[in-house]
Design a protein around this motif. Sequence first.
Motif, mmCIF file in Angstrom:
data_model
loop_
_atom_site.group_PDB
_atom_site.id
_atom_site.type_symbol
_atom_site.label_atom_id
_atom_site.label_comp_id
_atom_site.label_asym_id
_atom_site.label_seq_id
_atom_site.Cartn_x
_atom_site.Cartn_y
_atom_site.Cartn_z
ATOM 1 N N GLU A 98 47.114 42.249 32.491
ATOM 2 C CA GLU A 98 45.875 43.020 32.398
ATOM 3 C C GLU A 98 44.660 42.112 32.563
ATOM 4 N N HIS B 116 45.133 46.451 36.067
ATOM 5 C CA HIS B 116 46.446 45.809 36.054
ATOM 6 C C HIS B 116 46.711 45.165 37.410
ATOM 7 N N GLN C 95 45.911 53.430 38.875
ATOM 8 C CA GLN C 95 44.722 52.616 39.123
ATOM 9 C C GLN C 95 43.913 53.127 40.306
ATOM 10 N N THR D 192 52.324 50.995 38.798
ATOM 11 C CA THR D 192 51.088 50.271 38.482
ATOM 12 C C THR D 192 49.941 50.728 39.369
ATOM 13 N N ILE E 219 53.372 42.468 35.020
ATOM 14 C CA ILE E 219 52.013 43.002 35.109
ATOM 15 C C ILE E 219 51.135 42.313 34.074
#
Length: 308
Positions: free
Chosen positions: A76, A61, A183, A179, A74
């Motif tokens: 992808e 993301h 990740q 986000t 956001i």
Amino acid sequence: MIETIQYKSLKWLDITNPSEDDYNFLLDDYHFHPLDIEDCRGTTQRPKIDEYDDYYFLILHFPYFDKGNKFIRIREVKIFWGRDYIITLGKAHWVVKKFFDEVREDLAEGDEDTQEMMATSDQLLYHILNRLMLETNTLVQRVGAEVDLINYDIFNRRARSIIEQISETRRNTILLNTTFRPQLRVLHMFESGGIKGFVDPEVLDMEDYWGNILDQYQKMYDSIEDYGELIEGLSHTFDSLLTNRTNEIMRVLTYFSTIMLPLTLVTGFFGMNVDFPFTANTTAFWIILGALVALMVVILIYFRRITR
């Protein structure tokens, strides 16, 4: 739409706004797992990396500002990573598409650095991620500039404008934080050696490259956490300023009401429709007026002393 770059044995396929025909092509020609293709069809997948015998599948993301340049959204990026190919999928992700076009132009011109980058799929993946990190870092710096602007304007601008700025920036920092956090786990798998890749470590050790990606991302994540704390502190400071301004206004109104109350009381007595002593004497008016002024001065002096 599928666009292809090929340098020696390595292919980079970029699929922008993939259709069902594109998904069928991936299933038939590359034999990817159907669940990965299903994930590609979705738009709200979590960041992850799936490992198979002959390829990896990544979902990452990355943030961008909307058309109004106020709120962060956001998008992808999905990547299939094999020994001799990289396949990127996304709905018009401008960073990947722009980098893809640059690589194609540089290869056509015989750029040696680009040719070296296209030597292995591991190196190409690193440069794609690095470009995404650079774009994300620019966005994070912009959020930091907005926090600094709020810090500067908090004492100078109107309350409504500051409230809007604080609300927008707080929303953006929360979205970035949610986000970045999941990740980080994915990127840690690269740096820790959990993801081996396809290059022989004796030929090219990618661990330092993956560590560089993780360092950039960790630095941005730390900055976002700092901005979140700063915006919360600025919000509390602004609330305190508003409360203090309200108290100042109420104090002035209280002074005014307190001064006017005895004056109104005295004038109310003399406004009654009855006879009072000295009503026929014209100097009585000036005596009463002087007494009211003296009373007002005494009250003002008293307030000045108790508020020091």
